[in-house]
Structure formats: C-alpha cells, structure tokens
Design an enzyme around this catalytic site. Structure first.
Site, short mmCIF file in Angstrom:
data_model
loop_
_atom_site.label_atom_id
_atom_site.label_comp_id
_atom_site.label_asym_id
_atom_site.label_seq_id
_atom_site.Cartn_x
_atom_site.Cartn_y
_atom_site.Cartn_z
N GLU A 95 -13.16 -21.00 -13.92
CA GLU A 95 -14.23 -21.44 -13.02
C GLU A 95 -13.81 -22.73 -12.33
OE1 GLU A 95 -18.42 -21.61 -14.53
OE2 GLU A 95 -18.42 -23.56 -13.49
N GLU A 152 -18.45 -23.20 -21.31
CA GLU A 152 -18.15 -24.64 -21.31
C GLU A 152 -18.82 -25.35 -22.47
OE1 GLU A 152 -19.17 -26.36 -17.51
OE2 GLU A 152 -17.53 -25.35 -16.48
C1 IDC Z 1 -24.68 -24.45 -11.86
C2 IDC Z 1 -25.14 -23.70 -10.65
C3 IDC Z 1 -26.55 -24.11 -10.33
C4 IDC Z 1 -27.42 -23.88 -11.56
C5 IDC Z 1 -26.85 -24.62 -12.75
C6 IDC Z 1 -27.64 -24.31 -14.01
O1 IDC Z 1 -24.27 -23.94 -9.57
O2 IDC Z 1 -27.05 -23.35 -9.23
O3 IDC Z 1 -28.73 -24.35 -11.28
O4 IDC Z 1 -25.51 -24.24 -12.95
O5 IDC Z 1 -27.40 -25.27 -14.95
C7 IDC Z 1 -20.41 -25.68 -14.39
C8 IDC Z 1 -21.09 -24.51 -15.00
C9 IDC Z 1 -21.91 -23.76 -14.00
C10 IDC Z 1 -22.63 -24.70 -13.06
C11 IDC Z 1 -21.56 -25.44 -12.26
C12 IDC Z 1 -22.13 -26.41 -11.23
O6 IDC Z 1 -20.19 -23.65 -15.65
O7 IDC Z 1 -22.85 -22.98 -14.70
O8 IDC Z 1 -23.41 -23.95 -12.18
N1 IDC Z 1 -20.68 -26.15 -13.17
O9 IDC Z 1 -22.88 -27.39 -11.85
N2 IDC Z 1 -19.53 -26.46 -14.96
C13 IDC Z 1 -19.22 -27.44 -14.11
C14 IDC Z 1 -19.95 -27.26 -12.96
#
Ligand code: IDC
Length: 525
Positions: A449, A361
C-alpha cells in the site's frame, strides 16, 4: 637550356597525369570494394526493403553518388506489429507497437507515420508520439525527444492503443503504414504477433531517452497465463519460469464502503488501460462496519469472493488484505483472523493467483514480537490449504519497520514477504532507508500500500518524493499496490469525486493521483 627546361616541364606534366590516373583507378577500386561491403551488410541485416525514390535528409548525401543514395533510401522503413488485442464491448481493442528503422548513413528528421483507417476507429491512448486521426488517416508524429532517428538506428517503443470494429480491421492496420520524412514517402513493413523485434541493441541516444519513457509492454495473454504461480526467491518475486517478476497494481478502498468498485469491468480497466497485473482487496476489520466491528461477514466474504473471481477470470493476481488499522495490534482480532484465513485458503486452495496479506498495518505500541507470534499462528493455517501461496506480513509502525523484522524474520516457511507502506508526502528518506536495510539483509519486501500524498490519505502530493520512492521500487523489482480505488473526496482516491463511473474512466475523470499512478504503472513517466 631553354629546350631542356621545356623538356623537364613536359616530363613533369606527364608524371602528374600518370599519378592522377593511377590515383583515379585505385579510388574506383576502393569505391567498388565499399559498395560490395555495403551490399553484403545490407543483405545480412535488411530482410524487408522499401521504396527507392526518396531522399533522406542530411548533408552527407550531398557528396554521395546516386547509387549510394538509393542504397541509403532503401534502408528506411516503419514497422507496425501487435502482440496484444482484446475484445472490448463488442469491438476489438489492441496495441500497435511501432518502430522506425534508419539503416542509412544520415539522420532522419521530422518523421510522420500514416496509416489509413476507417471512420469508426477510436484512438484510446498513445505514448512516445502524438497521434491524431485526420481525413481517414491515423497520423503519428514525434514528441520532442524522438523527432530525430540517428543513422544506423531503430527508434522503438512508439505505442498506440486503438479500438476498431473487428479483428480483421485491426490486423489490416499493420499492413498499410507509410513513413514520411520531410513529406516524402517510404512504404512500411508489418509483422504479426509472432514477429518479435530481434535487434535489442541500444543504438541511439534518442532511443535511450525513449526507453526511459517506455511503457511496460503488454503481453499477449493475461498476466497469469504468462507468469503463472509466483514464488519468492531471495528478495524477489519470480514467475513460473523462475524469472523476476514485478506485481504492479491498485488497492481497493474498504470494500465495505466502496463495494461498487468490486466489479469485473473496473478490474479490467486497470488491467487493459493501466497495465496493472494486481488488485488488492482491502477488508477493514475494526473500523465501523468492518469485519470484526458490525460488518456483515457473509456480505463481506461475498465481496471478497467476487473480487477474487473477477481477478482470476482476468488473469490478474489478487491480494486478500486483512486490513487492521484502529485495532492497532493484530492480536486483538486474532481468532477472527484465523477463522477467516482458514476459510479463505480452503476456498482458494486451487487458485495460484491469490496472495494473503494477514495484517495491514500494526501500529500503536505493537512490537515485531507481537506481529511475529500472530503470524506464526496464522501462517500454518493458510499453509495447510495453500502450501506455496505468497503471504505478506505487516510490520510495526503502520508497516514501516521492515528493518526490525529483518533482524528476526519468520523462519520455517517459504514465500513469506513483509509489508512496507509509504505516503510520499510524509514518509521519506528514513523509511526508504529502512526498506534498503531490509533488502540488504535479504528480507523480501512488498509495497502492498502507498500513495503520494500525506499519511492521512489526503493533503498535497509530493511528486519529488514519489519519484525517489519509485527509483527505489523499480531498481529493486519491488511489487506495489497504490491506494485507493474510490471517488472519495481525498487526494489518494484514484477517481475524481465528481465522477460516479466505476470503470473505463477517461483521463479527465481520474484524480491527479490517478493520472500519475496510471502513467507510473504504464511506465510512461
Ligand atoms: C484511510 C482512507 C480514509 C479512511 C481511513 C479510515 O483513505 O478514507 O477514512 O483510512 O481510517 C493507511 C491505511 C489506510 C488509510 C490510509 C490513509 O492502511 O487504511 O486509509 N493510510 O490514511 N496507512 C497509512 C495511510
């Protein structure tokens, strides 16, 4: 005069008798003709017949002869087939596909299917039916939308997955089914794995409503055995036969933090119990402990290697995800990315099930021009080793701006797709519009995702928006991977925080998101 009147009366009475007689003879001929027609149709369409001594509910029957009624009764039967079974902890699990055919002239209602079973049989899951084992009998009964089988129709897509001691016991289940209608018995019919349903016509409104609930029919053989090397044709993924194919699966959380879920049983659970054909291995790059920020590179590559090999052994497709996030711009760790994908594509050059996602992303101020120039350096490195592998390229704004990428796509390579990600409680119409715009202009989009909570990965679930997203996904054959395989205490985790098992979860051990995603992949909601 009086005598004349009597004579006229006699003539009139005789005429009535003659007309009545002629009408009776003609009606008899017509009935014979009808019987012959019915017989002919029956001979053509009914290959396996059933018992003769039962009644089909319905007022139509009240006016029919015994002969006609018998003809109708013989046309009701249950069919139990299977085209999928697998070894499971020393036992055999398999799916029974069940249908009820009603070739009679009347509806049937209140049906029950009974199959004698051994004590050890375990029912793992079922759909479009209720299912219990009572007194050595597996009893399958309707749910509210399929309790009636209309006349001249087949009710399909009743499914039960069971585990039994061995294959011959499993095969035996297909030979002894009985259909009960209002307590009266019809012997069943069976067919083995080669007996595919031939009649695909939609025949009842019930059937249509059942179809909306129909799970993706598991195939015999693994997804990869059946579909082989995938490629991109227009906006679609197609399989080795050029047929449109949809990847449906799940993404790990960061493998550095949740390595225990990179195990073969875990992936097999998603394949066999969830109907998934895809696993995404998310390897964070920049967060603490990520590949480019203090992570043990050899250990992380070892986890990727385990994950790729487990997926390959299970015949599943697998995405290697270079999970940029707080690095914002893929240019930040570009040199590491080039080395990583050089090594990965060399190692997996002969693996036709591996997909490369080169930047999860991009965000912050990252432009499509930044991403595109990064991709134009990384793609040729992968292409040297894996000339046809599908490569997914992230898009700006946390992989939302597919509409912008669509205006200036990467050229000169086949099998390139573009990531669109969403979190349904945050991302709604405006992002769906972007996806639609991209598709309309011919850009192949991959939902690599998503979740149904908010963009933090936590917060409330928005089921209404989730449904809208899945209308778009399924009507456009979009492939997807749901975030995330872990028991972290956040909404998007698929496993409850209280559950430490890393495979073969019961529904009660799944989070709300997990329960929803499993049903979505199975196609039963
Ligand atoms: C989130 C995880 C969380 C972790 C965080 C780290 O759910 O547990 O602490 O990342 O920064 C994304 C990302 C994905 C994120 C997820 C939710 O690709 O890594 O995971 N998210 O925030 N993009 C949109 C949402």
């Amino acid at each position: 005069m009086k005598n004349n009147k009597v004579l006229i009366g006699i003539i009139a009475a005789l005429t009535l008798v003659i007309v009545g007689l002629v009408a009776f003879i003609l009606a008899g001929d017509k009935k014979k003709a009808d019987d012959i027609t019915t017989q002919a149709v029956d001979n053509e369409t009914t290959t396996v017949n059933t018992s003769e001594s039962n009644e089909v509910e319905g007022s139509d029957l009240d006016t029919t002869t015994t002969e006609e009624a018998n003809q109708q009764k013989a046309d009701c039967y249950v069919t139990v087939t299977s085209n999928n079974n697998w070894e499971s902890n020393g036992k055999v699990s398999g799916q029974l596909d069940i249908s009820i055919t009603n070739n009679s002239d009347s509806q049937i209602k209140n049906w029950t299917i009974e199959i004698p079973v051994s004590d050890g049989l375990k029912v793992d899951s079922f759909w479009n039916s209720n299912c219990v084992v009572e007194g050595g009998v597996l009893k399958i009964t309707p749910v509210e939308y399929n309790s009636t089988v209309e006349k001249s129709s087949t009710l399909k897509d009743i499914g039960v997955i069971v585990t039994v001691a061995n294959k011959s016991e499993f095969d035996g289940l297909m030979n002894e089914s009985t259909l009960l209608v209002d307590g009266k018995e019809y012997s069943g019919t069976s067919a083995n794995s080669s007996a595919e349903e031939k009649d695909d016509e939609k025949t009842t409104t019930e059937k249509e409503s059942v179809e909306a609930q129909t799970p993706a029919k598991p195939e015999s053989g693994t997804p990869f055995e059946n579909h082989g090397k995938l490629s991109v044709k227009g906006v679609d993924i197609v399989d080795k036969n050029g047929t449109m194919y949809q990847l449906k699966g799940v993404s790990t959380h960061g493998i550095a933090w949740f390595p225990d879920y990179v195990n073969k049983d875990c992936f097999q659970t998603f394949r066999d119990d969830w109907g998934a054909n895809l696993i995404r291995l998310a390897m964070y790059t920049h967060e603490n402990g990520g590949y480019c920020n203090g992570g043990d590179k050899e250990y992380l590559k070892g986890l990727v290697d385990d994950g790729v090999n487990y997926a390959t052994e299970l015949g599943m497709y697998v995405i290697i995800d270079w999970h940029i996030l707080h690095d914002l711009n893929p240019q930040v760790n570009k040199e590491e990315a080039k080395k990583f994908f050089e090594e990965m594509s060399a190692k997996y050059k002969d693996y036709d099930n591996v997909i490369y996602e080169i930047c999860n992303e991009p965000n912050g101020g990252t432009t499509w021009a930044d991403v595109k120039s990064y991709a134009e350096e990384v793609i040729p490195i992968i292409r040297k080793n894996a000339p046809d592998a599908i490569i997914i390229v992230g898009t700006p704004n946390w992989s939302q701006d597919v509409d912008i990428a669509a205006k200036d796509p990467i050229t000169g390579y086949d099998n390139i797709m573009y990531a669109a990600h969403f979190y349904a409680a945050t991302h709604t119409d405006s992002i769906r519009n972007k996806v639609q715009t991209a598709l309309d202009s011919g850009l192949p989009v991959f939902i690599s995702e998503f979740s149904i909570c908010d963009a933090s990965g936590n917060g409330a679930i928005d089921y209404g928006q989730a449904d809208k997203w899945f209308d778009l996904i399924n009507s456009n054959n979009l492939s997807y991977a749901g975030w995330n395989i872990s028991n972290k205490d956040e909404t998007s985790s698929l496993i409850k925080a209280s559950c430490s098992k890393t495979s073969w979860w019961d529904e009660s051990e799944l989070s709300e998101t997990g329960v929803w995603l499993r049903k979505t992949i199975l196609g039963i909601q």
